[in-house]
Design a protein around this motif. Structure first.
Motif, PDB file in Angstrom:
ATOM      1  N   HIS A  76      -8.806   2.094   3.355  1.00 45.46           N
ATOM      2  CA  HIS A  76      -7.373   2.231   3.650  1.00 45.46           C
ATOM      3  C   HIS A  76      -7.079   1.756   5.071  1.00 45.46           C
ATOM      4  O   HIS A  76      -6.121   1.010   5.305  1.00 45.46           O
ATOM      5  N   CYS A  98      -7.452   0.271  -6.855  1.00 43.26           N
ATOM      6  CA  CYS A  98      -6.139   0.369  -6.216  1.00 43.26           C
ATOM      7  C   CYS A  98      -5.008   0.347  -7.256  1.00 43.26           C
ATOM      8  O   CYS A  98      -4.882  -0.616  -8.011  1.00 43.26           O
ATOM      9  N   PRO A  99      -4.187   1.392  -7.300  1.00 44.85           N
ATOM     10  CA  PRO A  99      -3.122   1.445  -8.308  1.00 44.85           C
ATOM     11  C   PRO A  99      -2.012   0.436  -8.068  1.00 44.85           C
ATOM     12  O   PRO A  99      -1.231   0.147  -8.976  1.00 44.85           O
ATOM     13  N   GLN A 100      -1.937  -0.083  -6.848  1.00 42.59           N
ATOM     14  CA  GLN A 100      -0.866  -1.032  -6.512  1.00 42.59           C
ATOM     15  C   GLN A 100      -1.353  -2.480  -6.507  1.00 42.59           C
ATOM     16  O   GLN A 100      -0.594  -3.375  -6.142  1.00 42.59           O
ATOM     17  N   VAL A 136      -7.183  -1.942   5.244  1.00 45.79           N
ATOM     18  CA  VAL A 136      -5.949  -2.533   4.709  1.00 45.79           C
ATOM     19  C   VAL A 136      -4.843  -2.459   5.758  1.00 45.79           C
ATOM     20  O   VAL A 136      -4.136  -3.441   6.014  1.00 45.79           O
ATOM     21  N   VAL A 164      -3.306  -3.860  -4.463  1.00 43.36           N
ATOM     22  CA  VAL A 164      -3.147  -4.329  -3.081  1.00 43.36           C
ATOM     23  C   VAL A 164      -4.301  -5.245  -2.659  1.00 43.36           C
ATOM     24  O   VAL A 164      -4.115  -6.226  -1.946  1.00 43.36           O
ATOM     25  N   ILE A 165      -5.515  -4.905  -3.123  1.00 43.49           N
ATOM     26  CA  ILE A 165      -6.717  -5.590  -2.633  1.00 43.49           C
ATOM     27  C   ILE A 165      -7.190  -6.603  -3.677  1.00 43.49           C
ATOM     28  O   ILE A 165      -7.211  -6.312  -4.876  1.00 43.49           O
ATOM     29  N   CYS A 193       0.839  -1.216   0.000  1.00 38.15           N
ATOM     30  CA  CYS A 193       0.000   0.000   0.000  1.00 38.15           C
ATOM     31  C   CYS A 193       0.863   1.252   0.000  1.00 38.15           C
ATOM     32  O   CYS A 193       1.841   1.354   0.751  1.00 38.15           O
ATOM     33  N   ILE A 194       0.476   2.221  -0.825  1.00 38.61           N
ATOM     34  CA  ILE A 194       1.198   3.505  -0.876  1.00 38.61           C
ATOM     35  C   ILE A 194       0.363   4.631  -0.246  1.00 38.61           C
ATOM     36  O   ILE A 194       0.654   5.810  -0.431  1.00 38.61           O
ATOM     37  N   HIS A 195      -0.700   4.280   0.431  1.00 37.52           N
ATOM     38  CA  HIS A 195      -1.511   5.223   1.218  1.00 37.52           C
ATOM     39  C   HIS A 195      -2.151   6.336   0.376  1.00 37.52           C
ATOM     40  O   HIS A 195      -2.308   7.462   0.843  1.00 37.52           O
ATOM     41  N   CYS A 196      -2.511   6.025  -0.838  1.00 38.55           N
ATOM     42  CA  CYS A 196      -3.150   7.034  -1.693  1.00 38.55           C
ATOM     43  C   CYS A 196      -4.617   7.244  -1.312  1.00 38.55           C
ATOM     44  O   CYS A 196      -5.219   8.240  -1.647  1.00 38.55           O
ATOM     45  N   LYS A 197      -5.207   6.266  -0.647  1.00 41.87           N
ATOM     46  CA  LYS A 197      -6.589   6.303  -0.147  1.00 41.87           C
ATOM     47  C   LYS A 197      -7.644   6.340  -1.258  1.00 41.87           C
ATOM     48  O   LYS A 197      -8.797   6.714  -1.009  1.00 41.87           O
ATOM     49  N   LYS A 198      -7.258   5.966  -2.452  1.00 40.98           N
ATOM     50  CA  LYS A 198      -8.263   5.895  -3.524  1.00 40.98           C
ATOM     51  C   LYS A 198      -9.316   4.842  -3.216  1.00 40.98           C
ATOM     52  O   LYS A 198     -10.472   4.978  -3.597  1.00 40.98           O
ATOM     53  N   CYS A 199      -8.919   3.787  -2.542  1.00 44.85           N
ATOM     54  CA  CYS A 199      -9.872   2.725  -2.191  1.00 44.85           C
ATOM     55  C   CYS A 199     -11.000   3.276  -1.331  1.00 44.85           C
ATOM     56  O   CYS A 199     -12.174   2.960  -1.552  1.00 44.85           O
TER      57      CYS A 199
HETATM   58  S1  SF4 Z   1      -5.925   2.306  -3.140  1.00 44.16           S
HETATM   59 FE1  SF4 Z   1      -4.416   0.684  -2.739  1.00 44.16          FE
HETATM   60  S2  SF4 Z   1      -2.484   1.782  -2.455  1.00 44.16           S
HETATM   61 FE2  SF4 Z   1      -4.113   3.306  -2.278  1.00 44.16          FE
HETATM   62  S3  SF4 Z   1      -4.541   3.386  -0.059  1.00 44.16           S
HETATM   63 FE3  SF4 Z   1      -5.938   1.877  -0.936  1.00 44.16          FE
HETATM   64  S4  SF4 Z   1      -4.908  -0.072  -0.707  1.00 44.16           S
HETATM   65 FE4  SF4 Z   1      -3.353   1.504  -0.417  1.00 44.16          FE
END
Ligand code: SF4
Ligand code: SF4
Ligand code: SF4
Length: 250
Positions: free
Chosen positions: A214, A237-239, A217, A241-242, A197-203
């Motif tokens: 976030h 999620c751009p990474q 996660v 992660v989920i 996770c890069i903490h972008c909080k898009k989720c």
């Molecule tokens: S969208 Fe993905 S990378 Fe961004 S905060 Fe949520 S889990 Fe982390």
């Protein structure tokens, strides 16, 4: 374990399904009706709504609240209202409001069934003899009351507020999910690779149920009784992660 990846067209498909379900609501309304199941109880009749509510509980043992994310007509209306307001729903303790509706309602159903001497017959088309719920003009009154309640709550109390506070169907699925979690049987759920996770909080921004995804996660706990397994966080999620997963884990 089955673990899925992002799918670019998944959210478009999901939104199309709930919108089609909304268009079909004049047909399906009585199969989701809190009144029809009460009326059936006082007559000792197992009807369509009774069966559908039972299926909500059973399906939640395997797929949680997938119905809420992918098929419910009120979901279609609730998410269409995002065009007017995307204010997050407060959730939290206010989510208990729906239990304040559900518990007395279940009490009336039990009282009705006991008064009738128990359930003695099955009529899946009870009060929907034509198979279409809104088959005469007067029944549009009920239709508009339900649609109006979902609409007003959605634009005043936050995203999908009816799902949080007013829905009589969600408790069946929440209870089914809790039974599954207690038994740890294989089921669909979310899984996260927290370290990526890069903490972008898009989720959190895209969650139609206004959940702090976030935080879910980060706490390594993706289970939330208000999660409808819509996959919006998975597909945003751009990474990557989920993920969706189907196994015994929470
Ligand atoms: S969208 Fe993905 S990378 Fe961004 S905060 Fe949520 S889990 Fe982390
Ligand atoms: S919470 Fe209720 S209204 Fe909302 S999607 Fe689920 S069943 Fe439909
Ligand atoms: S946490 Fe993810 S899957 Fe659950 S409701 Fe929110 S966006 Fe949908």
């Amino acid at each position: 374990m089955i673990k899925t990846k992002q799918h670019p067209k998944r959210q478009a498909t999901r939104k199309a399904l709930i919108f089609i379900s909304l268009l079909l609501f004049p047909i399906t309304m009585n199969y989701l009706s809190p009144y029809v199941v009460i009326d059936g109880a006082f007559q000792g009749i197992i009807n369509g709504s009774f069966v559908v509510f039972g299926l909500f509980f059973i399906s939640a043992l395997f797929v949680g609240r997938l119905w809420c994310g992918w098929l419910c007509p009120a979901a279609g209306l609730g998410e269409a209202c995002f065009m007017i307001s995307e204010k997050p729903a407060r959730g939290g303790r206010f989510n208990w409001i729906k239990w304040g509706i559900w518990i007395p309602w279940i009490g009336i159903i039990i009282y009705g069934a006991l008064s009738a001497g128990g359930y003695t017959s099955i009529n899946l088309l009870y009060q929907t003899e034509s198979g279409v719920s809104v088959d005469e003009p007067a029944r549009y009154i009920i239709y508009y009351i339900v649609v109006g309640a979902v609409f007003v709550l959605s634009i005043t109390a936050g995203k999908r507020a009816f799902c949080h506070y007013g829905c009589w169907m969600a408790p069946f699925m929440i209870l089914g999910r809790k039974v599954r979690n207690a038994l740890k049987t294989p089921a669909l759920h979310l899984q996260a690779d927290t370290d990526a996770c890069i903490h972008c909080k898009k989720c959190s921004q895209v969650c139609p149920m206004s959940l702090d995804v976030h935080e879910m996660v980060q706490s390594e706990n993706m289970e939330n009784s208000e999660c409808i397994l819509c996959g919006s966080c998975v597909d945003t999620c751009p990474q990557d992660v989920i993920h969706y997963a189907f196994d015994r884990n929470l």
